[in-house]
Scaffold this active site. Structure first.
Site, mmCIF file in Angstrom:
data_model
loop_
_atom_site.group_PDB
_atom_site.id
_atom_site.type_symbol
_atom_site.label_atom_id
_atom_site.label_comp_id
_atom_site.label_asym_id
_atom_site.label_seq_id
_atom_site.Cartn_x
_atom_site.Cartn_y
_atom_site.Cartn_z
ATOM 1 C CG HIS A 247 -1.995 -0.992 1.207
ATOM 2 N ND1 HIS A 247 -3.149 -0.835 0.486
ATOM 3 C CD2 HIS A 247 -2.102 -2.198 1.816
ATOM 4 C CE1 HIS A 247 -3.933 -1.893 0.643
ATOM 5 N NE2 HIS A 247 -3.315 -2.732 1.445
ATOM 6 C CD GLU B 193 -7.715 -1.676 -1.373
ATOM 7 O OE1 GLU B 193 -8.534 -2.304 -0.690
ATOM 8 O OE2 GLU B 193 -6.564 -1.412 -0.982
#
Length: 338
Positions: free
Chosen positions: A41, A110
């Protein structure tokens, strides 16, 4: 062919820094876990107490400090922050350094990781097509001496990955919807999904889609590794086991509640509004080792052969020792090599 069960550890890069994660990976190997998977991430789910170390150098550190575990990303998005050719180069390098031990886990991504970098966040169909094309390009770069590729989204002109492993790095596709799951069945070496959702999602949607993808490609069911990230919270005190899940409350937000959020501060605010019962809803929360085994066994019965355990607590060393001593032996006694 009987596919052996494997048990892994999810090293949560959203919650811990790189030095801690490397230490946890070493301990996981010592405690008998078969694999370590690291999330990738740019930003964590939670602003306060969150972390976001880069997965690729972290895997290099983990590989250098361990000797047997399989290690990989769960999952990396090779379509926005990275050019697929850079991913191909990086994982080829890891494959040369740690032969037979590296997995490239990929997914469609995402908003949390991409939008803050000024990247346009397209609708799911385009994200899917980008993922499919990126996998095609990565595999071409691993297979061919010289590659010229002109796709819809990516291109290379006379590109060569000069340092390639003798053994191909397997690509696992992470998916929670039928389209990407079918793609995994058609072209991937492994399939990744996560636990704690409506059981009908697995039985009626995802696993049929996986079988459909395998059938379309003429592949047997055991051609692909089936990896389930199993979310668990084990502690002798139930209140403590429940409270451990608080940091991961964002996982309990619905796709609609978190789809377009790209700020960890806003994600944290929304998650803080959830009651602890909902925060814990994605996890197997129990004080009883036998209950953990029984509930984990449901995923084995569905056909998942690679179970990677994610504990939400801040004391990961305690989790690794406890699960390694109390849960993994019970699972191996119950299932053996089957």
């Amino acid at each position: 062919m009987t596919v052996p069960l494997r048990f892994g550890y999810k090293a949560s890069a959203e919650q811990f820094g790189p030095t801690e994660l490397a230490d946890f990976a070493v301990l996981a190997e010592e405690m008998g876990f078969d694999s370590v998977f690291v999330s990738d991430h740019f930003q964590p789910w939670m602003h306060e107490g969150g972390h976001a170390p880069a997965a690729i150098p972290l895997l290099g550190a983990v590989g250098a400090r361990t000797s047997t575990i399989i290690m990989g990303t769960s999952v990396l998005t090779p379509t926005f922050r990275y050019h697929p050719a850079v991913v191909a180069q990086a994982f080829a390098t890891l494959g040369v350094m740690f032969p037979g031990r590296v997995v490239l886990g990929v997914g469609t991504g995402e908003a949390l990781n991409e939008v803050t970098l000024g990247l346009e966040w397209p609708d799911p169909p385009e994200r899917f097509q980008r993922l499919k094309e990126s996998i095609q390009l990565i595999e071409k770069l691993w297979e061919a001496e010289r590659v010229t590729f002109e796709g819809t989204y990516y291109s290379v002109d006379g590109a060569t990955v000069y340092d390639r492993p003798d053994q191909k790095v397997p690509i696992y596709v992470g998916a929670s919807g039928p389209a990407a799951t079918r793609l995994a069945g058609r072209i991937a070496d492994g399939y990744i999904t996560t636990s704690g959702k409506d059981p009908s999602l697995y039985t009626d949607t995802l696993l049929p889609a996986l079988r459909e993808g395998l059938e379309k490609a003429g592949r047997p069911e055991d051609a692909i590794d089936t990896l389930m990230e199993v979310k668990v919270s084990y502690h002798p005190d139930r209140a403590t086991a429940m409270e451990k899940t608080r940091f991961w409350a964002p996982l309990a937000l619905s796709p609609e509640e978190k789809r377009d959020i790209h700020d960890p501060i806003e994600m944290q605010r929304r998650a803080a509004e959830l009651p602890i019962e909902r925060a814990a809803s994605r996890f197997i929360v129990s004080t009883d080792p036998e209950e953990h085994v029984e509930r984990i066994a449901r995923y084995v019965d569905l056909g998942f052969r690679h179970l990677v355990f994610h504990d939400p607590g801040h004391d990961q060393a305690e989790f690794l020792r406890t699960y390694g001593e109390e849960i993994l032996p019970r699972l191996r006694d119950r299932f053996g090599d089957a």
